[in-house]
Motif scaffolding. Structure first.
Motif, PDB file in Angstrom:
ATOM      1  N   ILE A 133       0.871  -1.286   0.039  1.00 31.29           N
ATOM      2  CA  ILE A 133      -0.004   0.099   0.159  1.00 31.29           C
ATOM      3  C   ILE A 133       0.890   1.196   0.089  1.00 31.29           C
ATOM      4  CG2 ILE A 133      -1.911   1.223   1.241  1.00 31.29           C
ATOM      5  CD1 ILE A 133      -2.620  -1.556   0.329  1.00 31.29           C
ATOM      6  N   PHE A 134       0.598   2.261  -0.914  1.00 33.54           N
ATOM      7  CA  PHE A 134       1.446   3.444  -1.003  1.00 33.54           C
ATOM      8  C   PHE A 134       0.461   4.546  -0.830  1.00 33.54           C
ATOM      9  CE2 PHE A 134       3.728   0.108  -3.522  1.00 33.54           C
ATOM     10  CZ  PHE A 134       5.039   0.453  -3.169  1.00 33.54           C
ATOM     11  N   ILE A 135       0.657   5.360   0.145  1.00 34.62           N
ATOM     12  CA  ILE A 135       0.077   6.538   0.466  1.00 34.62           C
ATOM     13  C   ILE A 135       0.699   7.861  -0.007  1.00 34.62           C
ATOM     14  CG2 ILE A 135      -1.052   7.687   2.382  1.00 34.62           C
ATOM     15  CD1 ILE A 135      -1.170   5.072   4.090  1.00 34.62           C
ATOM     16  N   GLY A 136      -0.101   8.414  -0.699  1.00 44.09           N
ATOM     17  CA  GLY A 136       0.410   9.969  -1.197  1.00 44.09           C
ATOM     18  C   GLY A 136       0.166  10.928  -0.543  1.00 44.09           C
ATOM     19  N   GLU A 137       0.940  12.127  -0.940  1.00 38.99           N
ATOM     20  CA  GLU A 137       0.346  13.191  -0.148  1.00 38.99           C
ATOM     21  C   GLU A 137      -0.940  13.970  -0.777  1.00 38.99           C
ATOM     22  OE1 GLU A 137       2.327  14.806   2.064  1.00 38.99           O
ATOM     23  OE2 GLU A 137       4.297  14.118   1.707  1.00 38.99           O
ATOM     24  N   THR A 138      -1.496  14.753   0.248  1.00 42.29           N
ATOM     25  CA  THR A 138      -2.963  15.128  -0.143  1.00 42.29           C
ATOM     26  C   THR A 138      -2.643  16.318  -1.082  1.00 42.29           C
ATOM     27  OG1 THR A 138      -2.731  16.623   1.701  1.00 42.29           O
ATOM     28  CG2 THR A 138      -3.760  14.659   1.987  1.00 42.29           C
ATOM     29  N   PHE A 139      -3.749  16.506  -2.042  1.00 40.74           N
ATOM     30  CA  PHE A 139      -3.568  17.695  -2.868  1.00 40.74           C
ATOM     31  C   PHE A 139      -5.214  18.058  -2.980  1.00 40.74           C
ATOM     32  CE2 PHE A 139      -4.687  13.928  -5.533  1.00 40.74           C
ATOM     33  CZ  PHE A 139      -5.626  14.499  -6.512  1.00 40.74           C
ATOM     34  N   LYS A 140      -5.242  19.324  -3.668  1.00 41.33           N
ATOM     35  CA  LYS A 140      -6.493  20.031  -3.763  1.00 41.33           C
ATOM     36  C   LYS A 140      -7.215  20.096  -4.992  1.00 41.33           C
ATOM     37  CE  LYS A 140      -7.144  21.314   0.600  1.00 41.33           C
ATOM     38  NZ  LYS A 140      -7.012  22.895   0.884  1.00 41.33           N
ATOM     39  N   PHE A 141      -8.252  20.337  -5.270  1.00 37.37           N
ATOM     40  CA  PHE A 141      -9.254  20.523  -6.424  1.00 37.37           C
ATOM     41  C   PHE A 141      -8.528  21.657  -7.289  1.00 37.37           C
ATOM     42  CE2 PHE A 141     -12.542  22.680  -8.930  1.00 37.37           C
ATOM     43  CZ  PHE A 141     -12.978  21.616  -9.736  1.00 37.37           C
ATOM     44  N   ILE A 142      -8.458  21.283  -8.654  1.00 35.45           N
ATOM     45  CA  ILE A 142      -8.036  22.269  -9.677  1.00 35.45           C
ATOM     46  C   ILE A 142      -9.170  22.514 -10.884  1.00 35.45           C
ATOM     47  CG2 ILE A 142      -6.499  22.638 -11.686  1.00 35.45           C
ATOM     48  CD1 ILE A 142      -4.436  20.780 -10.252  1.00 35.45           C
ATOM     49  N   ASP A 143      -9.422  23.723 -10.788  1.00 32.86           N
ATOM     50  CA  ASP A 143     -10.777  23.983 -11.536  1.00 32.86           C
ATOM     51  C   ASP A 143     -10.551  24.151 -13.011  1.00 32.86           C
ATOM     52  OD1 ASP A 143     -13.284  24.785 -12.074  1.00 32.86           O
ATOM     53  OD2 ASP A 143     -13.301  26.767 -11.216  1.00 32.86           O
ATOM     54  N   ASP A 144     -10.084  22.916 -13.545  1.00 38.62           N
ATOM     55  CA  ASP A 144      -9.939  22.855 -15.033  1.00 38.62           C
ATOM     56  C   ASP A 144     -10.002  21.326 -15.258  1.00 38.62           C
ATOM     57  OD1 ASP A 144      -8.396  21.849 -17.594  1.00 38.62           O
ATOM     58  OD2 ASP A 144      -8.003  23.946 -17.704  1.00 38.62           O
ATOM     59  N   ARG A 145     -11.057  20.700 -15.732  1.00 38.06           N
ATOM     60  CA  ARG A 145     -11.276  18.989 -15.959  1.00 38.06           C
ATOM     61  C   ARG A 145      -9.871  18.526 -16.480  1.00 38.06           C
ATOM     62  NH1 ARG A 145     -13.936  15.438 -19.044  1.00 38.06           N
ATOM     63  NH2 ARG A 145     -14.405  16.781 -20.603  1.00 38.06           N
ATOM     64  N   LYS A 146      -9.415  18.844 -17.419  1.00 39.52           N
ATOM     65  CA  LYS A 146      -8.276  18.055 -18.042  1.00 39.52           C
ATOM     66  C   LYS A 146      -7.284  18.087 -16.917  1.00 39.52           C
ATOM     67  CE  LYS A 146      -5.462  17.342 -22.031  1.00 39.52           C
ATOM     68  NZ  LYS A 146      -4.343  17.025 -21.278  1.00 39.52           N
ATOM     69  N   VAL A 147      -6.628  19.330 -16.575  1.00 38.90           N
ATOM     70  CA  VAL A 147      -5.616  19.676 -15.713  1.00 38.90           C
ATOM     71  C   VAL A 147      -5.717  18.635 -14.381  1.00 38.90           C
ATOM     72  CG1 VAL A 147      -4.392  21.090 -14.287  1.00 38.90           C
ATOM     73  CG2 VAL A 147      -5.075  21.600 -16.477  1.00 38.90           C
ATOM     74  N   PHE A 148      -6.983  18.798 -13.959  1.00 42.36           N
ATOM     75  CA  PHE A 148      -7.328  17.939 -12.641  1.00 42.36           C
ATOM     76  C   PHE A 148      -7.213  16.438 -12.981  1.00 42.36           C
ATOM     77  CE2 PHE A 148     -10.451  15.798  -9.751  1.00 42.36           C
ATOM     78  CZ  PHE A 148      -9.758  16.426  -8.652  1.00 42.36           C
ATOM     79  N   MET A 149      -7.790  15.894 -13.828  1.00 42.44           N
ATOM     80  CA  MET A 149      -7.649  14.606 -14.190  1.00 42.44           C
ATOM     81  C   MET A 149      -6.479  14.077 -14.349  1.00 42.44           C
ATOM     82  SD  MET A 149     -10.684  13.664 -13.633  1.00 42.44           S
ATOM     83  CE  MET A 149     -10.296  11.973 -13.723  1.00 42.44           C
ATOM     84  N   ASP A 150      -5.524  14.952 -15.204  1.00 44.84           N
ATOM     85  CA  ASP A 150      -4.263  14.624 -15.364  1.00 44.84           C
ATOM     86  C   ASP A 150      -3.403  14.441 -13.954  1.00 44.84           C
ATOM     87  OD1 ASP A 150      -4.479  14.503 -18.085  1.00 44.84           O
ATOM     88  OD2 ASP A 150      -3.727  16.450 -18.399  1.00 44.84           O
ATOM     89  N   GLU A 151      -3.888  15.345 -12.937  1.00 41.02           N
ATOM     90  CA  GLU A 151      -3.179  15.390 -11.549  1.00 41.02           C
ATOM     91  C   GLU A 151      -3.343  14.055 -11.005  1.00 41.02           C
ATOM     92  OE1 GLU A 151      -1.087  17.339  -8.510  1.00 41.02           O
ATOM     93  OE2 GLU A 151      -1.121  17.550 -10.550  1.00 41.02           O
ATOM     94  N   VAL A 152      -4.661  13.604 -11.059  1.00 42.46           N
ATOM     95  CA  VAL A 152      -5.257  12.545 -10.415  1.00 42.46           C
ATOM     96  C   VAL A 152      -4.287  11.259 -10.995  1.00 42.46           C
ATOM     97  CG1 VAL A 152      -7.077  10.805 -10.169  1.00 42.46           C
ATOM     98  CG2 VAL A 152      -7.426  13.330  -9.818  1.00 42.46           C
ATOM     99  N   THR A 153      -4.284  11.292 -12.322  1.00 41.54           N
ATOM    100  CA  THR A 153      -3.665  10.230 -13.010  1.00 41.54           C
ATOM    101  C   THR A 153      -2.175  10.008 -12.669  1.00 41.54           C
ATOM    102  OG1 THR A 153      -5.153  10.259 -15.062  1.00 41.54           O
ATOM    103  CG2 THR A 153      -3.140   9.113 -15.250  1.00 41.54           C
ATOM    104  N   ASN A 154      -1.589  11.306 -12.776  1.00 41.38           N
ATOM    105  CA  ASN A 154      -0.149  11.452 -12.407  1.00 41.38           C
ATOM    106  C   ASN A 154       0.140  10.884 -10.819  1.00 41.38           C
ATOM    107  OD1 ASN A 154       0.335  12.142 -14.848  1.00 41.38           O
ATOM    108  ND2 ASN A 154       0.539  14.379 -14.428  1.00 41.38           N
ATOM    109  N   ARG A 155      -0.693  11.547  -9.875  1.00 38.52           N
ATOM    110  CA  ARG A 155      -0.575  11.057  -8.556  1.00 38.52           C
ATOM    111  C   ARG A 155      -0.594   9.711  -8.075  1.00 38.52           C
ATOM    112  NH1 ARG A 155       0.293  15.188  -4.477  1.00 38.52           N
ATOM    113  NH2 ARG A 155      -0.175  17.285  -5.570  1.00 38.52           N
ATOM    114  N   LEU A 156      -1.298   9.007  -8.784  1.00 35.84           N
ATOM    115  CA  LEU A 156      -1.411   7.211  -8.552  1.00 35.84           C
ATOM    116  C   LEU A 156      -0.514   6.867  -9.405  1.00 35.84           C
ATOM    117  CD1 LEU A 156      -5.584   7.092  -8.707  1.00 35.84           C
ATOM    118  CD2 LEU A 156      -4.101   6.610  -6.850  1.00 35.84           C
ATOM    119  N   ASN A 157      -0.282   7.130 -10.715  1.00 27.95           N
ATOM    120  CA  ASN A 157       0.819   6.624 -11.407  1.00 27.95           C
ATOM    121  C   ASN A 157       2.235   6.687 -10.608  1.00 27.95           C
ATOM    122  OD1 ASN A 157      -0.712   5.878 -13.141  1.00 27.95           O
ATOM    123  ND2 ASN A 157      -0.238   7.286 -14.861  1.00 27.95           N
ATOM    124  N   THR A 158       2.545   7.867  -9.873  1.00 24.64           N
ATOM    125  CA  THR A 158       3.564   8.056  -9.244  1.00 24.64           C
ATOM    126  C   THR A 158       3.931   7.127  -8.100  1.00 24.64           C
ATOM    127  OG1 THR A 158       3.689  10.294  -9.738  1.00 24.64           O
ATOM    128  CG2 THR A 158       5.086   9.569  -7.854  1.00 24.64           C
TER     129      THR A 158
END
Length: 208
Positions: free
Chosen positions: A173-198
């Motif tokens: 189990i890998f626990i990442g740092e918290t982050f906040k919402f980004i009010d741009d759908r593509k940028v936010f979804m990229d952030e979600v993807t990058n956080r989990l991929n990392t």
């Protein structure tokens, strides 16, 4: 009863039978409001994530789940509502995102810890599916709530989709740092993807 069941049965299975190895446990935000997001390969996923929380914080943990599946019969409905304490969501097309997510928003406003899978349904063992944008529309309604990514490896082999036989498998189990919402759908979804991929890449796992 819920706390007793997890203490006597679920946590011993999770931490002893599966041999859980938690990386960066100190990062886990143990109080709400919090939206915890993770990859989804097994019915064990939710039990493992809930087991990370103890004491008074455990009572605030509520998984989001498909109401049409988990409420379809009396036994499953009892287990889902009384033991898992799910927040049931109907999987149907709608533009009323706020209305759809209102039970989650209400829980977060009361200090809830929400477990959410951006992939939606369970994928193939140890394979990531494309993340759906429902999390964007949810977080748009509660922009100040922190989001915590968690990546799990091994549960897709311990109890894969459509299997009812538990295979003792070492789970990371890998626990990442918290982050906040980004009010741009593509940028936010990229952030979600990058956080989990990392978090996934940190394990440097060989393909099964």
């Amino acid at each position: 009863m819920r706390n007793l069941l997890f203490t006597l049965i679920v946590r011993p299975i999770v931490f002893i039978v599966l041999g859980l190895n938690i990386r960066h446990y100190e990062r886990l935000q143990k109080s709400g409001p919090l939206v915890l997001i993770a990859n989804h390969n097994s019915h064990l996923d939710t039990l493992v994530l809930m087991s990370l929380f103890k004491g008074k914080h455990f009572h605030h943990v509520r998984p989001v789940a498909a109401g049409d599946y988990f409420l379809k019969n009396k036994v499953l409905k009892w287990f889902s509502t009384e033991v898992m304490n799910i927040i049931p969501i109907e999987r149907k097309m709608t533009r009323d995102f706020k209305g759809m997510f209102q039970p989650i928003i209400d829980e977060l406003q009361n200090g809830g810890i929400i477990i959410l899978y951006p992939e939606g349904s369970r994928g193939e063992p140890e394979q990531l599916s494309k993340y759906k944008s429902g999390i964007y529309y949810l977080m748009r309604e509660c922009q100040n709530v922190p989001i915590q990514p968690v990546f799990m490896h091994g549960l897709g082999k311990a109890l894969p989709k459509d299997s009812f036989i538990l295979v003792p498998f070492f789970v990371d189990i890998f626990i990442g740092e918290t982050f906040k919402f980004i009010d741009d759908r593509k940028v936010f979804m990229d952030e979600v993807t990058n956080r989990l991929n990392t978090l996934r890449d940190e394990g440097n796992f060989k393909e099964w």
